[in-house]
Design a protein around this motif. Sequence first.
Motif, PDB file in Angstrom:
ATOM      1  N   CYS A 102       0.848  -1.187   0.000  1.00 51.66           N
ATOM      2  CA  CYS A 102       0.000   0.000   0.000  1.00 51.66           C
ATOM      3  C   CYS A 102       0.887   1.241   0.000  1.00 51.66           C
ATOM      4  CB  CYS A 102      -0.915  -0.019   1.225  1.00 51.66           C
ATOM      5  SG  CYS A 102      -1.996   1.407   1.295  1.00 51.66           S
ATOM      6  N   GLY A 103       0.673   2.122  -0.965  1.00 54.57           N
ATOM      7  CA  GLY A 103       1.485   3.336  -1.090  1.00 54.57           C
ATOM      8  C   GLY A 103       1.155   4.371  -0.023  1.00 54.57           C
ATOM      9  N   ALA A 105      -0.023   7.352   0.029  1.00 57.20           N
ATOM     10  CA  ALA A 105      -1.221   8.207  -0.016  1.00 57.20           C
ATOM     11  C   ALA A 105      -2.496   7.450   0.331  1.00 57.20           C
ATOM     12  CB  ALA A 105      -1.369   8.850  -1.389  1.00 57.20           C
ATOM     13  N   ASP A 106      -2.392   6.154   0.587  1.00 61.53           N
ATOM     14  CA  ASP A 106      -3.609   5.363   0.849  1.00 61.53           C
ATOM     15  C   ASP A 106      -3.548   4.597   2.166  1.00 61.53           C
ATOM     16  OD1 ASP A 106      -5.156   5.884  -1.557  1.00 61.53           O
ATOM     17  OD2 ASP A 106      -3.450   4.986  -2.585  1.00 61.53           O
ATOM     18  N   LEU A 107      -2.714   5.074   3.070  1.00 65.76           N
ATOM     19  CA  LEU A 107      -2.517   4.304   4.308  1.00 65.76           C
ATOM     20  C   LEU A 107      -3.790   4.180   5.141  1.00 65.76           C
ATOM     21  CD1 LEU A 107       1.041   5.480   5.408  1.00 65.76           C
ATOM     22  CD2 LEU A 107       0.368   3.398   4.223  1.00 65.76           C
ATOM     23  N   ASP A 108      -4.718   5.114   4.962  1.00 67.70           N
ATOM     24  CA  ASP A 108      -5.980   5.010   5.716  1.00 67.70           C
ATOM     25  C   ASP A 108      -6.796   3.787   5.283  1.00 67.70           C
ATOM     26  OD1 ASP A 108      -6.182   6.337   3.266  1.00 67.70           O
ATOM     27  OD2 ASP A 108      -8.085   7.274   3.816  1.00 67.70           O
ATOM     28  N   LYS A 109      -6.408   3.182   4.141  1.00 67.89           N
ATOM     29  CA  LYS A 109      -7.147   2.002   3.650  1.00 67.89           C
ATOM     30  C   LYS A 109      -6.606   0.696   4.245  1.00 67.89           C
ATOM     31  CE  LYS A 109      -9.176   4.447   0.244  1.00 67.89           C
ATOM     32  NZ  LYS A 109      -8.290   5.028  -0.750  1.00 67.89           N
ATOM     33  N   VAL A 110      -5.482   0.763   4.958  1.00 64.46           N
ATOM     34  CA  VAL A 110      -4.801  -0.472   5.375  1.00 64.46           C
ATOM     35  C   VAL A 110      -5.703  -1.420   6.188  1.00 64.46           C
ATOM     36  CG1 VAL A 110      -2.903  -1.362   6.815  1.00 64.46           C
ATOM     37  CG2 VAL A 110      -2.451   0.381   5.100  1.00 64.46           C
ATOM     38  N   PRO A 111      -6.447  -0.947   7.199  1.00 64.09           N
ATOM     39  CA  PRO A 111      -7.297  -1.905   7.944  1.00 64.09           C
ATOM     40  C   PRO A 111      -8.326  -2.599   7.036  1.00 64.09           C
ATOM     41  CG  PRO A 111      -7.066   0.125   9.179  1.00 64.09           C
ATOM     42  CD  PRO A 111      -6.497   0.386   7.813  1.00 64.09           C
ATOM     43  N   ASP A 112      -8.879  -1.855   6.057  1.00 64.17           N
ATOM     44  CA  ASP A 112      -9.859  -2.495   5.144  1.00 64.17           C
ATOM     45  C   ASP A 112      -9.173  -3.534   4.260  1.00 64.17           C
ATOM     46  OD1 ASP A 112     -11.879  -0.981   6.131  1.00 64.17           O
ATOM     47  OD2 ASP A 112     -11.738   0.577   4.578  1.00 64.17           O
ATOM     48  N   ILE A 113      -7.967  -3.221   3.820  1.00 61.08           N
ATOM     49  CA  ILE A 113      -7.204  -4.181   3.004  1.00 61.08           C
ATOM     50  C   ILE A 113      -7.027  -5.476   3.799  1.00 61.08           C
ATOM     51  CG2 ILE A 113      -4.908  -4.653   2.018  1.00 61.08           C
ATOM     52  CD1 ILE A 113      -4.714  -1.666   1.311  1.00 61.08           C
ATOM     53  N   ILE A 114      -6.692  -5.317   5.084  1.00 65.58           N
ATOM     54  CA  ILE A 114      -6.459  -6.494   5.939  1.00 65.58           C
ATOM     55  C   ILE A 114      -7.753  -7.308   6.085  1.00 65.58           C
ATOM     56  CG2 ILE A 114      -5.928  -7.171   8.332  1.00 65.58           C
ATOM     57  CD1 ILE A 114      -3.869  -4.801   8.226  1.00 65.58           C
ATOM     58  N   ASP A 115      -8.871  -6.595   6.268  1.00 66.65           N
ATOM     59  CA  ASP A 115     -10.161  -7.319   6.378  1.00 66.65           C
ATOM     60  C   ASP A 115     -10.423  -8.125   5.112  1.00 66.65           C
ATOM     61  OD1 ASP A 115     -10.542  -6.287   8.848  1.00 66.65           O
ATOM     62  OD2 ASP A 115     -12.000  -4.749   8.256  1.00 66.65           O
ATOM     63  N   LYS A 116     -10.132  -7.510   3.956  1.00 66.23           N
ATOM     64  CA  LYS A 116     -10.386  -8.209   2.684  1.00 66.23           C
ATOM     65  C   LYS A 116      -9.512  -9.458   2.583  1.00 66.23           C
ATOM     66  CE  LYS A 116     -12.079  -4.495  -0.197  1.00 66.23           C
ATOM     67  NZ  LYS A 116     -11.541  -3.196  -0.566  1.00 66.23           N
ATOM     68  N   ILE A 117      -8.263  -9.341   3.005  1.00 67.06           N
ATOM     69  CA  ILE A 117      -7.367 -10.509   2.935  1.00 67.06           C
ATOM     70  C   ILE A 117      -7.901 -11.617   3.844  1.00 67.06           C
ATOM     71  CG2 ILE A 117      -5.018 -11.344   3.448  1.00 67.06           C
ATOM     72  CD1 ILE A 117      -4.026  -8.566   2.535  1.00 67.06           C
ATOM     73  N   ARG A 118      -8.355 -11.225   5.029  1.00 65.92           N
ATOM     74  CA  ARG A 118      -8.938 -12.235   5.957  1.00 65.92           C
ATOM     75  C   ARG A 118     -10.128 -12.932   5.323  1.00 65.92           C
ATOM     76  NH1 ARG A 118      -8.162  -8.944  10.642  1.00 65.92           N
ATOM     77  NH2 ARG A 118      -6.155  -9.627  11.415  1.00 65.92           N
ATOM     78  N   ASN A 119     -10.853 -12.172   4.480  1.00 67.29           N
ATOM     79  CA  ASN A 119     -12.024 -12.780   3.829  1.00 67.29           C
ATOM     80  C   ASN A 119     -11.664 -13.494   2.538  1.00 67.29           C
ATOM     81  OD1 ASN A 119     -13.759 -11.953   5.833  1.00 67.29           O
ATOM     82  ND2 ASN A 119     -14.073  -9.942   4.919  1.00 67.29           N
ATOM     83  N   GLY A 120     -10.384 -13.716   2.347  1.00 75.29           N
ATOM     84  CA  GLY A 120      -9.953 -14.569   1.244  1.00 75.29           C
ATOM     85  C   GLY A 120      -9.576 -13.852  -0.043  1.00 75.29           C
ATOM     86  N   ALA A 121      -9.272 -12.554   0.038  1.00 76.73           N
ATOM     87  CA  ALA A 121      -9.000 -11.795  -1.191  1.00 76.73           C
ATOM     88  C   ALA A 121      -7.652 -12.125  -1.846  1.00 76.73           C
ATOM     89  CB  ALA A 121      -9.068 -10.302  -0.907  1.00 76.73           C
ATOM     90  N   HIS A 123      -3.551 -11.753  -2.553  1.00 81.12           N
ATOM     91  CA  HIS A 123      -2.654 -10.584  -2.536  1.00 81.12           C
ATOM     92  C   HIS A 123      -3.400  -9.305  -2.908  1.00 81.12           C
ATOM     93  CE1 HIS A 123       0.700 -13.535  -3.049  1.00 81.12           C
ATOM     94  NE2 HIS A 123       1.215 -12.699  -2.191  1.00 81.12           N
ATOM     95  N   ILE A 124      -3.102  -8.207  -2.210  1.00 82.25           N
ATOM     96  CA  ILE A 124      -3.716  -6.921  -2.574  1.00 82.25           C
ATOM     97  C   ILE A 124      -2.617  -5.887  -2.802  1.00 82.25           C
ATOM     98  CG2 ILE A 124      -5.164  -5.001  -1.760  1.00 82.25           C
ATOM     99  CD1 ILE A 124      -7.042  -6.948  -0.539  1.00 82.25           C
ATOM    100  N   VAL A 125      -2.773  -5.124  -3.876  1.00 83.57           N
ATOM    101  CA  VAL A 125      -1.806  -4.075  -4.204  1.00 83.57           C
ATOM    102  C   VAL A 125      -2.565  -2.756  -4.324  1.00 83.57           C
ATOM    103  CG1 VAL A 125      -0.149  -3.290  -5.930  1.00 83.57           C
ATOM    104  CG2 VAL A 125      -0.393  -5.725  -5.473  1.00 83.57           C
ATOM    105  N   TYR A 126      -2.205  -1.794  -3.513  1.00 78.59           N
ATOM    106  CA  TYR A 126      -2.895  -0.495  -3.528  1.00 78.59           C
ATOM    107  C   TYR A 126      -1.830   0.575  -3.707  1.00 78.59           C
ATOM    108  CZ  TYR A 126      -7.407   1.651  -2.651  1.00 78.59           C
ATOM    109  OH  TYR A 126      -8.616   2.269  -2.804  1.00 78.59           O
ATOM    110  N   ILE A 127      -1.457   0.828  -4.937  1.00 79.12           N
ATOM    111  CA  ILE A 127      -0.291   1.689  -5.123  1.00 79.12           C
ATOM    112  C   ILE A 127      -0.459   2.670  -6.270  1.00 79.12           C
ATOM    113  CG2 ILE A 127       1.662   0.420  -4.151  1.00 79.12           C
ATOM    114  CD1 ILE A 127       1.869  -0.965  -6.883  1.00 79.12           C
TER     115      ILE A 127
END
Length: 400
Positions: A102-103, A105-121, A123-127
């Motif tokens: 996660c780049g 400028a998007d650090l406020d999205k990190v907890p949501d990214i983690i939730d998505k990974i827990r739900n089976g998403a 690898h996630i790239v937010y950059i």
Amino acid sequence: MPKKVYIRTFGCQMNEHDSERLRDMFVQRGYALTERVEDADVIIFNTCSVRKHAEDRVYGKVGGMKVLKKNRPQLIIGIVGCMAEAQKYEIFKRLPHVDFLCGPADLDKVPDIIDKIRNGAGHIVYIESYKSKRIPEFSKDRNAGHAGFVKIMEGCDNFCSYCIVPYVRGRERSRPSKEILEEVELLIKKGAKNITLLGQNVNSYGKGLKEEIDFVELLRKIDRLIHRDCFARHRNNGGLAMTKIRVSFLTSHPKDASLKLFKAMRDLKSVSKILHLPLQSGSDKILKRMNRKYTVAKYKKLIESFRKIVENGSVTSDIIVGFPGETEKDFNDTLDIVKGLQFDGAYIFKYSPRPGTKAFKFKDDVTLEEKERRHSILLNLQKESKTRSCAQFTVLKTWS
Ligand code: 5AD
Ligand code: SF4
């Protein structure tokens, strides 16, 4: 049991501050913080790309976590910040056990990214920070200690030829003064005594905002706020000495630092008298190749004016040795100006070629041994230079 998060920071104060905000955000979401990777459910590295060495350390540290992840596949590992942007094509190849990038400028999205990974998403790239026009709003609350950081602007439009920052943090954008003042007030209410205003280039604060404001006007507004607040405390606590709140700022570019700023530093009681003004090189030829847009003579004049205007002011600097094309003569010119100006502190760096920057195309023609020699000569010279005593110095630390 709350989930535990471990956050490790590399790089500058902007990164330290981003990590501080990440921690606040995780705590507000019910996570506990941990200092031990073994206990963590989530491991985050907030990274730096300014020099290769910083990236190598992250590759080393995260590489060592392969076993941890193998033993606990539910563990989530993320690389965030500048290196997530700069190394987006390399990281998953070299570190397949990393779950997300996660780049900055998007650090406020990190907890949501983690939730998505827990739900089976997967690898996630937010950059896309380099394109971003936003400064993330983490939360309205702040967990403040004695020192508090406030981001006033982010990104950089200067494109110094050696620097990766504009490519990873994106174009300059400023926060509205109202938001900044609210955050400063909150920090003061929570007991912060040293407030540091952060930006890659604080002197160009205000560009692109709807309101008519520049950095000096922002300092004035903050100073007024502090005096109003101190005054209220003084009145409520009858006889209590006026609280001493200090406002520092990082970083200034010599092409934008003005006499108006120096006069404000002299006149505004809460504003610190430390000026961090990176010189980078004492050779005009090298400054030009660095795309710094000032000459050594102009820099010297600025420092002379600063010292005349701001009595008891202190100047600190950054210098790069071994930039492509830096000859012994260019280096000696740097030594001369460092001797002459007697900085109160200086960070000395060995040039590190950064892919994607303009200087990456220049031949890196100063050998590592020679860079090391120049680095140690300059470091020793700087150590000898008489350091004026200044209690506020502890606040000013650009690199960890
Ligand atoms: N190599 C070495 N030092 C660098 N800096 C920025 N980019 C590089 C690089 N490629 C230094 C500059 C800057 C500080 C934050 O890091 O001196 O002011
Ligand atoms: Fe990098 Fe130059 Fe911008 Fe500083 S002013 S962040 S050194 S490009």
